[in-house]
Design an enzyme around this catalytic site. Sequence first.
Site, PDB file in Angstrom:
ATOM      1  N   LYS A 144       1.490  -1.036   0.149  1.00 50.33           N
ATOM      2  CA  LYS A 144       0.068   0.257   0.041  1.00 50.33           C
ATOM      3  C   LYS A 144       0.865   1.054  -0.006  1.00 50.33           C
ATOM      4  CE  LYS A 144      -1.411  -0.590   3.577  1.00 50.33           C
ATOM      5  NZ  LYS A 144      -1.627  -1.671   4.666  1.00 50.33           N
ATOM      6  N   ARG A 172      11.996  -5.379   5.186  1.00 51.44           N
ATOM      7  CA  ARG A 172      12.181  -4.046   4.851  1.00 51.44           C
ATOM      8  C   ARG A 172      12.085  -3.069   5.677  1.00 51.44           C
ATOM      9  NH1 ARG A 172       5.739  -2.352   5.320  1.00 51.44           N
ATOM     10  NH2 ARG A 172       5.723  -2.675   7.477  1.00 51.44           N
ATOM     11  N   ARG A 211      11.453  -0.776  10.248  1.00 48.46           N
ATOM     12  CA  ARG A 211      11.282  -0.362  11.215  1.00 48.46           C
ATOM     13  C   ARG A 211      11.008  -1.531  12.620  1.00 48.46           C
ATOM     14  NH1 ARG A 211       5.723   0.140   8.323  1.00 48.46           N
ATOM     15  NH2 ARG A 211       4.126  -0.692  10.330  1.00 48.46           N
ATOM     16  N   ARG A 248       0.673  -8.803  13.584  1.00 41.29           N
ATOM     17  CA  ARG A 248       0.125  -7.941  12.761  1.00 41.29           C
ATOM     18  C   ARG A 248      -0.892  -8.394  11.412  1.00 41.29           C
ATOM     19  NH1 ARG A 248       4.720  -5.044  11.179  1.00 41.29           N
ATOM     20  NH2 ARG A 248       3.901  -3.569   9.939  1.00 41.29           N
TER      21      ARG A 248
HETATM   22  P1  AMP Z   1       1.337   1.254   9.935  1.00 39.39           P
HETATM   23  O1  AMP Z   1       2.094   2.063   9.503  1.00 39.39           O
HETATM   24  O2  AMP Z   1      -0.120   1.289   8.417  1.00 39.39           O
HETATM   25  O3  AMP Z   1       1.577  -0.722   9.299  1.00 39.39           O
HETATM   26  O4  AMP Z   1       0.089   0.838  11.230  1.00 39.39           O
HETATM   27  C1  AMP Z   1       1.673   0.874  12.124  1.00 39.39           C
HETATM   28  C2  AMP Z   1       1.048   0.936  13.475  1.00 39.39           C
HETATM   29  O5  AMP Z   1       0.058   1.384  13.745  1.00 39.39           O
HETATM   30  C3  AMP Z   1      -0.018  -0.711  13.176  1.00 39.39           C
HETATM   31  O6  AMP Z   1       0.205  -1.383  13.407  1.00 39.39           O
HETATM   32  C4  AMP Z   1      -0.949   0.100  14.108  1.00 39.39           C
HETATM   33  O7  AMP Z   1      -0.704   0.311  15.969  1.00 39.39           O
HETATM   34  C5  AMP Z   1      -1.147   0.899  14.493  1.00 39.39           C
HETATM   35  N1  AMP Z   1      -2.569   1.899  13.019  1.00 39.39           N
HETATM   36  C6  AMP Z   1      -1.622   2.260  12.550  1.00 39.39           C
HETATM   37  N2  AMP Z   1      -2.845   3.148  11.308  1.00 39.39           N
HETATM   38  C7  AMP Z   1      -4.212   2.691  12.078  1.00 39.39           C
HETATM   39  C8  AMP Z   1      -5.630   2.633  12.246  1.00 39.39           C
HETATM   40  N3  AMP Z   1      -6.282   3.226  11.631  1.00 39.39           N
HETATM   41  N4  AMP Z   1      -5.988   1.661  13.570  1.00 39.39           N
HETATM   42  C9  AMP Z   1      -4.930   1.851  14.473  1.00 39.39           C
HETATM   43  N5  AMP Z   1      -4.269   1.584  14.401  1.00 39.39           N
HETATM   44  C10 AMP Z   1      -3.722   1.933  13.233  1.00 39.39           C
END
Ligand code: AMP
Length: 216
Positions: free
Chosen positions: A15, A129, A162, A173
């Site tokens: 994404k 990553r 990360r 996740r």
């Molecule tokens: P991402 O970079 O999208 O993988 O997000 C990293 C982390 O941020 C996730 O594992 C969640 O802990 C938190 N997070 C990001 N977006 C959301 C969301 N829309 N709702 C809840 N937690 C979020």
Amino acid sequence: MKTRFILLGPPGSGKGTQAERLTAQYGMPQISTGEIFRYNIANDTELGKKVKEYVSSGGLVPDELVVDLVLDRLMQDDAKGGWLLDGFPRTIPQADSFAEHLTETGSAIDRVLYITVPRDVLIKRISGRQVCEVCGKTYNIHSFPTKAAGVCDVCSGTVKARADDTEETARNRIDVYEEQTKPLVDYYRTKGLLTEFDGTEPVDETYAKIEAIINS
Ligand code: AMP
């Protein structure tokens, strides 16, 4: 031209990579909730303190906090003409709150771009990553390494994994995604908004298909 998109898919589906390119070419801002949280954690802000535990364990940040944050971000000038939501919404209540906001503001989602990738491929991708600390460019030690180890090709910033990209957190996740986020596939399909992409195809092919939607 269509400018209002949600990127939906499991962690590691690509994404962010698609959003990065679309932003560079078409100018709609990429609104990545994960990126906003990581920035706030790194800078030890009030928001960063609140969300740190959730993000580092791979759990979800509470809906209310996320929704307020995204709605605030959408009020900024650069989001008036469109947006690419990357990582939001992630639960049905988030999607419902967002739908309410769109109705109130007379706006609408043009398309939900849903990227699918099998679980074993996701784990390999996530644990390989790497992201530039300065410009955010994403690399992968297996499939798309930096030219010099640990140095961004674009801006020479430091490139690192990360903190939440360990194999264990990745598994968590993906489980959280399956339970809480995947129901959004049917939610948006029922509304006639969903287009599905095979995220194991080359990045360029998926990108070309998304471009066709933007220009349709
Ligand atoms: P991402 O970079 O999208 O993988 O997000 C990293 C982390 O941020 C996730 O594992 C969640 O802990 C938190 N997070 C990001 N977006 C959301 C969301 N829309 N709702 C809840 N937690 C979020």
